[in-house]
Design a protein around this motif. Structure first.
Motif: not given
Ligand SMILES: Cc1cc2nc3c(=O)[nH]c(=O)nc-3n(C[C@H](O)[C@H](O)[C@H](O)COP(=O)(O)OP(=O)(O)OC[C@H]3O[C@@H](n4cnc5c(N)ncnc54)[C@H](O)[C@@H]3O)c2cc1C
Length: 368
Positions: A181-183, A78, A186, A210, A328-329
């Motif tokens: 970008d794991n949002a 990010s 993922k 997910t 997480d990001n």
């Protein structure tokens, strides 16, 4: 002499066709069944990035299918980015339709019997099991052969979405871009693969664990400012959803039945790339089948041999993928920042190997 007199390959993807060609070339009677009437029908669902080293090692004739040559990558999180550029070409971008058409022609030329438009169901698969036939499941991620013969399931899949954009302005056409970008994605990442200065492919993968939807994730991905600056409001000229298995099956041989390629889960979990390892394992299957026919060796040699050659690398890819999937990001940002500080970009430029983490480590730590 062994007790088998023919091979039935289920699935006319790249792995099945390569094996069919080589078995026919070794004077083994082989029939390949492909569910679609045209082997290239599914080809555009996947990308065609193959390492130069893998292509050379496997002797893949790529010349007619070459779209582009890549020598570097920009990796984004990010807030961070890291550029890795090598002095030598690292990967080819190949036209998957042309590549598979060539593989089909090669298998036909070698004398393999190829039955198109024949999707075998469970009863038909079981009827092949006559004690004289080696059955090869090269039938992709949702392998019917694996189901029919009771192989343990593949544990995880990536859901993918890719689209091609024309008439863009992409001057750095030898550089691929990867977006962690794991949002959004993922389990894998988003990618921009250039075909040329004005034609690119965008895509991403998301772990099915997910409960993600790859199309929705893709819609978010194209809004990324780095992507939006390139595609703007253009519409894609083609779009496909698909699936990639990650993590090899626990068992890939049972008696006279063996699995290769995506059916066995022989993919690199870090990227989803399956051709180099899948085709390498098809070559191992060839050796084991030839030895079973000519010297009466058990087909279980296949399992031992491919794991010995490629098991460690596939495992390392899987562990790495599993590790970054759980960050997480902010942690991905921190990791990329640290990697840059430690000079990992120049390490990768010098020692990077797209397929083999083992080879990369050897190059870095063992001086000749
Ligand atoms: C979006 C995406 C991008 C990718 N990008 C890359 C990349 O850049 N580089 C790379 O190396 N790999 C990439 N891959 C992975 C690669 O495409 C696969 O690993 C490879 O195609 C697997 O080949 P295969 O022959 O094992 O199986 P498949 O290509 O899946 O072929 C299986 C065949 O079996 C047939 N079949 C299935 N069931 C039956 C049945 N019951 N009877 C008869 N026929 C049957 C199917 O019709 C199919 O043709 C990507 C995959 C995806 C989804």
């Amino acid at each position: 002499m062994g007790s088998y007199d023919n091979v039935a390959i289920i699935g006319g993807g790249m792995a099945g066709l390569r094996l069919a060609e080589k078995l026919a070339g070794s004077d083994i009677y082989v029939t390949l069944y492909e569910g679609k009437r045209d082997v290239s029908y599914l080809a555009d669902r996947a990308s065609g990035v193959l390492s130069v080293s893998g292509v050379n090692r496997l002797g893949i004739d790529y010349s007619g299918a070459l779209k582009n040559v890549l020598d570097g990558a920009v990796i984004y999180s990010s807030r961070q980015q890291m550029k890795v550029v090598s002095e030598k070409p690292q990967a080819y971008v190949l036209d998957r339709k042309l590549l598979i058409k060539e593989a089909y022609a090669n298998a036909k030329r070698a004398g393999a019997n190829i039955v198109l438009g024949k999707r075998l169901d469970e009863a038909e698969l079981n009827s092949l099991d006559d004690g004289k036939t080696v059955i090869v499941g090269a039938d992709g991620p949702a392998s019917s052969v694996a189901k029919a013969f009771g192989f343990t399931p593949i544990k995880e899949f990536l859901l993918t979405y890719k689209a091609v954009y024309e008439n863009v302005n992409y001057p750095e056409s030898s550089i691929v871009r990867l977006f962690f970008d794991n949002a959004i994605s993922k389990g894998l990442f988003g990618w921009l693969i250039p075909y040329s200065n004005d034609r690119i492919e965008l895509g991403l993968g998301v772990s099915e664990k997910t409960k993600g939807n790859s199309k929705q994730a893709f819609e978010k991905f194209v809004k990324n400012s780095n992507i939006h600056a390139i595609v703007d409001s253009r519409k894609a000229s083609s779009e496909y959803a698909s699936v990639i298995p990650i993590g090899a099956r626990r068992v890939t041989v049972k008696g006279n039945v063996l699995l290769v390629g995506d059916a066995a889960g022989q993919t690199k979990a870090t990227t989803g790339g399956g051709l180099i390892f899948g085709l390498s394992c098809a070559d191992v299957a060839l050796q084991s089948i030839v030895n079973a026919f000519k010297n009466g060796r058990p087909l279980s040699d296949y399992e031992r041999s491919w794991r010995k050659l490629y098991g460690l690398d596939l495992n390392m890819h899987r562990r790495l993928q599993s590790y970054y999937s759980n960050l997480d990001n902010r942690s991905i940002d921190r990791a990329l920042y640290l990697l840059k500080k430690l000079g990992f970009d120049s390490f990768l430029s010098k020692h990077g190997d797209m397929d083999s983490i083992k080879t990369m480590m050897k190059r870095a730590f063992i001086r000749k």
